[in-house]
Design a protein around this motif. Structure first.
Motif, PDB file in Angstrom:
ATOM      1  N   THR A  96     -58.282  22.673  51.565  1.00  0.00           N
ATOM      2  CA  THR A  96     -57.726  21.540  50.545  1.00  0.00           C
ATOM      3  C   THR A  96     -58.834  20.863  49.567  1.00  0.00           C
ATOM      4  OG1 THR A  96     -58.150  19.842  52.258  1.00  0.00           O
ATOM      5  CG2 THR A  96     -56.192  20.947  52.245  1.00  0.00           C
ATOM      6  N   VAL A  97     -60.035  20.820  49.834  1.00  0.00           N
ATOM      7  CA  VAL A  97     -60.889  20.176  49.186  1.00  0.00           C
ATOM      8  C   VAL A  97     -60.990  20.816  47.611  1.00  0.00           C
ATOM      9  CG1 VAL A  97     -63.457  19.430  48.985  1.00  0.00           C
ATOM     10  CG2 VAL A  97     -62.514  19.582  51.185  1.00  0.00           C
ATOM     11  N   PRO A  98     -61.168  22.163  47.360  1.00  0.00           N
ATOM     12  CA  PRO A  98     -61.351  22.490  46.248  1.00  0.00           C
ATOM     13  C   PRO A  98     -59.832  22.463  45.389  1.00  0.00           C
ATOM     14  CG  PRO A  98     -61.611  24.347  47.794  1.00  0.00           C
ATOM     15  CD  PRO A  98     -61.655  23.190  48.642  1.00  0.00           C
ATOM     16  N   TRP A  99     -58.764  22.822  46.350  1.00  0.00           N
ATOM     17  CA  TRP A  99     -57.458  22.962  45.924  1.00  0.00           C
ATOM     18  C   TRP A  99     -56.848  21.867  45.239  1.00  0.00           C
ATOM     19  CZ3 TRP A  99     -52.952  20.572  47.505  1.00  0.00           C
ATOM     20  CH2 TRP A  99     -51.852  20.946  47.145  1.00  0.00           C
ATOM     21  N   ALA A 100     -56.936  20.721  45.815  1.00  0.00           N
ATOM     22  CA  ALA A 100     -56.261  19.457  45.439  1.00  0.00           C
ATOM     23  C   ALA A 100     -56.704  18.970  44.016  1.00  0.00           C
ATOM     24  CB  ALA A 100     -56.653  18.423  46.263  1.00  0.00           C
ATOM     25  N   PRO A 101     -58.039  19.112  43.634  1.00  0.00           N
ATOM     26  CA  PRO A 101     -58.257  18.614  42.239  1.00  0.00           C
ATOM     27  C   PRO A 101     -57.699  19.630  41.219  1.00  0.00           C
ATOM     28  CG  PRO A 101     -60.406  19.074  43.443  1.00  0.00           C
ATOM     29  CD  PRO A 101     -59.199  19.093  44.328  1.00  0.00           C
ATOM     30  N   GLN A 102     -58.197  20.977  41.502  1.00  0.00           N
ATOM     31  CA  GLN A 102     -57.713  22.119  40.661  1.00  0.00           C
ATOM     32  C   GLN A 102     -56.083  22.151  40.501  1.00  0.00           C
ATOM     33  OE1 GLN A 102     -59.481  25.642  42.466  1.00  0.00           O
ATOM     34  NE2 GLN A 102     -61.554  24.857  42.325  1.00  0.00           N
ATOM     35  N   ALA A 103     -55.332  21.793  41.517  1.00  0.00           N
ATOM     36  CA  ALA A 103     -54.022  21.735  41.600  1.00  0.00           C
ATOM     37  C   ALA A 103     -53.496  20.615  40.439  1.00  0.00           C
ATOM     38  CB  ALA A 103     -53.251  21.392  42.822  1.00  0.00           C
ATOM     39  N   LEU A 104     -54.165  19.614  40.640  1.00  0.00           N
ATOM     40  CA  LEU A 104     -53.807  18.336  39.648  1.00  0.00           C
ATOM     41  C   LEU A 104     -54.189  18.624  38.130  1.00  0.00           C
ATOM     42  CD1 LEU A 104     -52.982  15.639  39.494  1.00  0.00           C
ATOM     43  CD2 LEU A 104     -54.738  14.812  39.976  1.00  0.00           C
ATOM     44  N   GLY A 105     -55.322  19.360  38.062  1.00  0.00           N
ATOM     45  CA  GLY A 105     -55.552  19.708  36.685  1.00  0.00           C
ATOM     46  C   GLY A 105     -54.711  20.785  36.320  1.00  0.00           C
ATOM     47  N   TRP A 106     -54.233  21.836  36.945  1.00  0.00           N
ATOM     48  CA  TRP A 106     -53.318  22.491  36.653  1.00  0.00           C
ATOM     49  C   TRP A 106     -52.110  21.984  36.222  1.00  0.00           C
ATOM     50  CZ3 TRP A 106     -48.615  24.535  37.990  1.00  0.00           C
ATOM     51  CH2 TRP A 106     -48.215  25.853  37.669  1.00  0.00           C
TER      52      TRP A 106
END
Length: 448
Positions: A406-416
């Motif tokens: 979740t740590v890398p996914w969350a900010p990348q998901a928001l940016g996406w």
């Protein structure tokens, strides 16, 4: 602003999943509390209109209320709008469900994120709408912690819609119902004058783990079930996805932490599809069934280390594929047999399950993040690419587990998501995603 918001979102996901792990140290008997009196008696959740639900269109708003947004029972300055709306359950029957809407702080009505919670429970009292209304339950710690998601999304100017994805009977893991509940929640949110949104509001779908189930099923069903919603979707982003539940049960079989998902799946399948699997269970299996019948994922994680399907079932049903009703149900919730989404998608998956006590590597299934199977998620992403959707981004974190990813996914998901709302071209990993597993329907066990 964007960098700080992304960091906050990453912290929010981790905090919510950490709450699950910490709360799971309580015993199952203590954790599986009955719904609170307030939750059980709240008339808002009951449809009392004279028109039969079957005569109303999916997404029809049945009731509306505005209340204070609560976190762990404490009121906040934020106001939330809750809608009772008409939707469709796992068996295709008309039903009523609840969603929560938090309006954009800027008053922007043009864009919204439908956030699907990973509350993963067999108890309706643990739903996000109950937590927002101020009800407290141990299983409800998850949606309470997930309230932190609202902050970064609102900070970006989004309206946020949070459906009770499992419906009012807590149909755990019933993917198609998760999808219809989510799609009809969006319909209701854009039809209610109280939300400030309308038919032109653009939506993104977002969810992790149990929320990823709802997110993917909603994206897959939207073109046929809700084409009006599909037209306003900019994309879906998810992580830690359940694809083929029969594979997951074999993957977590005997694991240290996640084996408690086995009885939860048995109960969820029974309830969602109206079948009775208790005749196939051993005495021990029935004991576990009764312990978790109103439990949540907090009651399951780490409480049944080493639990296997064989321990749950009578000897003649040691192979789950020998139970026809169960076999039929798990095939119905296999995303590999669902339609392909027509909007861009960002799918992320961990593969370091040994960090969470899952050491299995079954033939034809392989490894995963501790509970979700990486090969299944790769196969689904490749399937989407091969069946007409080239706008699929796939990311695998080989050294991270279900919680850690979740740590890398969350900010990348928001940016996406921000990029999709901005109209930027969606990235694609099609042609570069490693091979995965077969997602073909399970076959009956051979008879001796």
């Amino acid at each position: 602003m964007r960098r700080n918001t992304s960091r906050l979102l990453a912290a929010a996901v981790t905090a919510a999943l950490a709450a699950t792990a910490l709360a799971s140290t309580a015993g199952p008997a203590a954790a599986a509390a009955a719904p609170s009196a307030a939750a059980a008696s709240d008339p808002f959740y009951s449809y009392d209109g004279t028109t039969p639900l079957s005569s109303l269109a999916p997404g029809t708003v049945l009731k509306t209320r505005t209340l204070t947004y609560h976190v762990v029972g404490l009121p906040t300055p934020v106001k939330a709008i809750q809608l009772l709306y008409r939707t469709t359950d796992a068996q295709g029957r008309p039903s009523a469900n609840v969603t929560t809407v938090v309006r954009s702080l800027t008053g922007d009505s043009t864009r919204a994120v439908s956030y699907q919670s990973f509350y993963d429970s067999l108890n309706p009292a643990d739903s996000p709408s109950r937590a927002v209304a101020g009800d407290l339950s141990l299983g409800g710690l998850i949606p309470n912690a997930e309230a932190l998601f609202v902050v970064p999304l609102l900070a970006q100017g989004y309206n946020v819609v949070i459906p009770d994805t499992e419906g009012q009977t807590a149909d755990f893991a019933a993917g198609p119902e998760y999808g219809t509940n989510t799609l009809d929640s969006i319909r209701a949110a854009t039809r209610s004058e109280a939300t400030g949104m309308n038919a032109d509001t653009a939506f993104g779908l977002m969810g992790y783990s149990g929320g990823a189930i709802a997110t993917d099923w909603a994206a897959a069903l939207a073109p046929s079930y809700a084409p009006d919603v599909n037209r306003k979707l900019v994309g879906f982003t998810e992580g830690g996805l359940l694809v083929a539940p029969a594979h997951n049960l074999k993957y977590v079989d005997g694991s240290l932490a996640w084996s408690g998902v086995i009885p939860m799946a048995i109960i969820g399948v029974s309830r969602s599809f109206g079948i009775d699997l208790k005749p196939y269970l051993s005495d021990y299996g029935l004991t576990v069934y009764r312990e978790l019948e109103q439990g949540s994922i907090i009651d399951a994680i780490g409480h049944y280390p080493g639990l296997t399907w064989k321990k749950m079932a009578k000897p003649q049903y040691a192979d789950p594929n020998s139970v026809p009703a169960f076999l039929s149900a798990v095939n119905r919730v296999n995303l590999g047999s669902a339609p392909t989404p027509t909007v861009p998608g960002y799918i992320a998956q961990g593969n370091g399950g040994v960090l969470e006590g899952t050491f299995n590597n079954p033939a034809g299934i392989g490894t995963g993040d501790g509970v979700m199977v990486a090969g299944d998620v790769r196969a689904l992403a490749r399937q989407y690419c091969a069946t007409g959707n080239p706008a699929i981004k796939y990311q695998q974190y080989d050294l991270l587990s279900h919680v850690g990813a979740t740590v890398p996914w969350a900010p990348q998901a928001l940016g996406w998501l921000n990029d999709r709302f901005a109209g930027r071209t969606a990235p694609s990993d099609c042609g570069h995603i490693p091979a995965g597993n077969s997602l073909a329907p399970e076959q009956p066990a051979p008879t001796s």
